[in-house]
Design a protein around this motif. Structure first.
Motif, PDB file in Angstrom:
ATOM      1  N   UNK A 109       0.829  -1.200   0.000  1.00 14.12           N
ATOM      2  CA  UNK A 109       0.000   0.000   0.000  1.00 14.12           C
ATOM      3  C   UNK A 109       0.871   1.261   0.000  1.00 14.12           C
ATOM      4  N   UNK A 110       1.883   1.264   0.862  1.00 15.41           N
ATOM      5  CA  UNK A 110       2.767   2.434   0.944  1.00 15.41           C
ATOM      6  C   UNK A 110       3.489   2.665  -0.372  1.00 15.41           C
ATOM      7  N   UNK A 111       4.082   1.602  -0.923  1.00 15.33           N
ATOM      8  CA  UNK A 111       4.900   1.782  -2.118  1.00 15.33           C
ATOM      9  C   UNK A 111       4.073   2.014  -3.367  1.00 15.33           C
ATOM     10  N   UNK A 112       2.806   1.627  -3.350  1.00 14.51           N
ATOM     11  CA  UNK A 112       1.949   1.823  -4.527  1.00 14.51           C
ATOM     12  C   UNK A 112       1.000   3.002  -4.383  1.00 14.51           C
ATOM     13  N   UNK A 113       1.014   3.704  -3.248  1.00 14.75           N
ATOM     14  CA  UNK A 113       0.039   4.766  -3.009  1.00 14.75           C
ATOM     15  C   UNK A 113       0.384   6.118  -3.644  1.00 14.75           C
ATOM     16  N   UNK A 114       1.653   6.513  -3.745  1.00 13.92           N
ATOM     17  CA  UNK A 114       1.904   7.850  -4.314  1.00 13.92           C
ATOM     18  C   UNK A 114       1.568   7.886  -5.806  1.00 13.92           C
ATOM     19  N   UNK A 115       1.015   9.008  -6.269  1.00 19.46           N
ATOM     20  CA  UNK A 115       0.837   9.175  -7.714  1.00 19.46           C
ATOM     21  C   UNK A 115       2.194   9.066  -8.420  1.00 19.46           C
ATOM     22  N   UNK A 116       2.173   8.699  -9.694  1.00 16.08           N
ATOM     23  CA  UNK A 116       3.411   8.450 -10.453  1.00 16.08           C
ATOM     24  C   UNK A 116       4.381   9.627 -10.376  1.00 16.08           C
ATOM     25  N   UNK A 117       3.880  10.853 -10.505  1.00 17.06           N
ATOM     26  CA  UNK A 117       4.776  12.020 -10.441  1.00 17.06           C
ATOM     27  C   UNK A 117       5.407  12.153  -9.062  1.00 17.06           C
ATOM     28  N   UNK A 118       4.624  11.900  -8.006  1.00 15.50           N
ATOM     29  CA  UNK A 118       5.160  11.973  -6.649  1.00 15.50           C
ATOM     30  C   UNK A 118       6.196  10.877  -6.414  1.00 15.50           C
ATOM     31  N   UNK A 119       5.947   9.699  -6.968  1.00 17.02           N
ATOM     32  CA  UNK A 119       6.902   8.601  -6.823  1.00 17.02           C
ATOM     33  C   UNK A 119       8.213   8.932  -7.525  1.00 17.02           C
ATOM     34  N   UNK A 120       8.143   9.508  -8.726  1.00 12.89           N
ATOM     35  CA  UNK A 120       9.367   9.919  -9.425  1.00 12.89           C
ATOM     36  C   UNK A 120      10.127  10.959  -8.610  1.00 12.89           C
ATOM     37  N   UNK A 121       9.391  11.901  -8.019  1.00 22.43           N
ATOM     38  CA  UNK A 121      10.021  12.921  -7.176  1.00 22.43           C
ATOM     39  C   UNK A 121      10.691  12.267  -5.975  1.00 22.43           C
ATOM     40  N   UNK A 122       9.985  11.345  -5.334  1.00 22.15           N
ATOM     41  CA  UNK A 122      10.533  10.652  -4.169  1.00 22.15           C
ATOM     42  C   UNK A 122      11.791   9.877  -4.542  1.00 22.15           C
ATOM     43  N   UNK A 123      11.769   9.177  -5.654  1.00 19.80           N
ATOM     44  CA  UNK A 123      12.947   8.417  -6.097  1.00 19.80           C
ATOM     45  C   UNK A 123      14.122   9.371  -6.316  1.00 19.80           C
ATOM     46  N   UNK A 124      13.857  10.527  -6.910  1.00 18.60           N
ATOM     47  CA  UNK A 124      14.909  11.528  -7.084  1.00 18.60           C
ATOM     48  C   UNK A 124      15.450  12.033  -5.760  1.00 18.60           C
ATOM     49  N   UNK A 125      14.563  12.226  -4.775  1.00 20.55           N
ATOM     50  CA  UNK A 125      15.000  12.678  -3.453  1.00 20.55           C
ATOM     51  C   UNK A 125      15.839  11.606  -2.754  1.00 20.55           C
TER      52      UNK A 125
END
Length: 124
Positions: A12-28
C-alpha cells in the motif's frame, strides 16, 4: 561506528503515491544517497527482492517457510549502511530519509537503526 538502516514498508505504501510523486521521491532518495556517498558515510545500499524465506528450528529440525513476515503488514524492503562518528549522526541521517513521509498512519512503514558489531570492546 557502522549502523544498518532497515527500511520498512508494504505494498500500500509503495503503490500509493501518484506516479509524479513517486518519481520525485525516487529523485530525493537518489540525492539523499549521493549526499551520504559524497560525505563518505554511505557504506552500502540495496533493495531487497520481495521473496524471503525463514529457517527456524521446529522439534529439532530446520524448517523453511515463506518469509518471516507472513502475518505482518510491513516488511523490510531495502536497507542502507552508514559509517558515522556517533549515534546522534546515525539518528540524524535516519530522520532525514525522504521516504519516511510515506510511512505514517495506520499502514505503517518506517526505518530501524541498528548498530553493527565490530568485534571490538566498544560493541554494545
Amino acid at each position: 561506528m557502522k549502523y544498518l538502516m532497515l527500511i520498512y514498508g508494504n505494498e500500500h505504501i509503495w503503490n500509493s503515491p501518484p506516479a509524479d510523486d513517486l518519481r520525485t521521491l525516487i529523485g530525493e532518495v537518489d540525492a539523499f544517497n549521493e549526499a551520504l556517498r559524497a560525505s563518505g558515510e554511505l557504506v552500502e545500499r540495496q533493495g531487497l527482492v520481495s521473496r524471503a524465506w525463514s529457517v527456524r528450528m521446529v522439534a529439532d529440525t530446520p524448517v523453511v517457510t515463506d518469509g518471516p513476515y507472513l502475518a505482518a503488514k510491513e516488511y523490510v524492503g531495502s536497507y542502507f549502511m552508514v559509517n558515522v562518528d556517533s549515534e546522534e549522526r546515525a539518528l540524524e541521517i535516519a530522520q532525514s530519509y525522504p521516504a519516511l513521509r510515506f510511512g505514517s498512519g495506520p499502514n505503517g512503514g518506517g526505518l530501524e537503526v541498528w548498530p553493527l558489531m565490530t568485534g571490538t570492546d566498544g560493541d554494545r
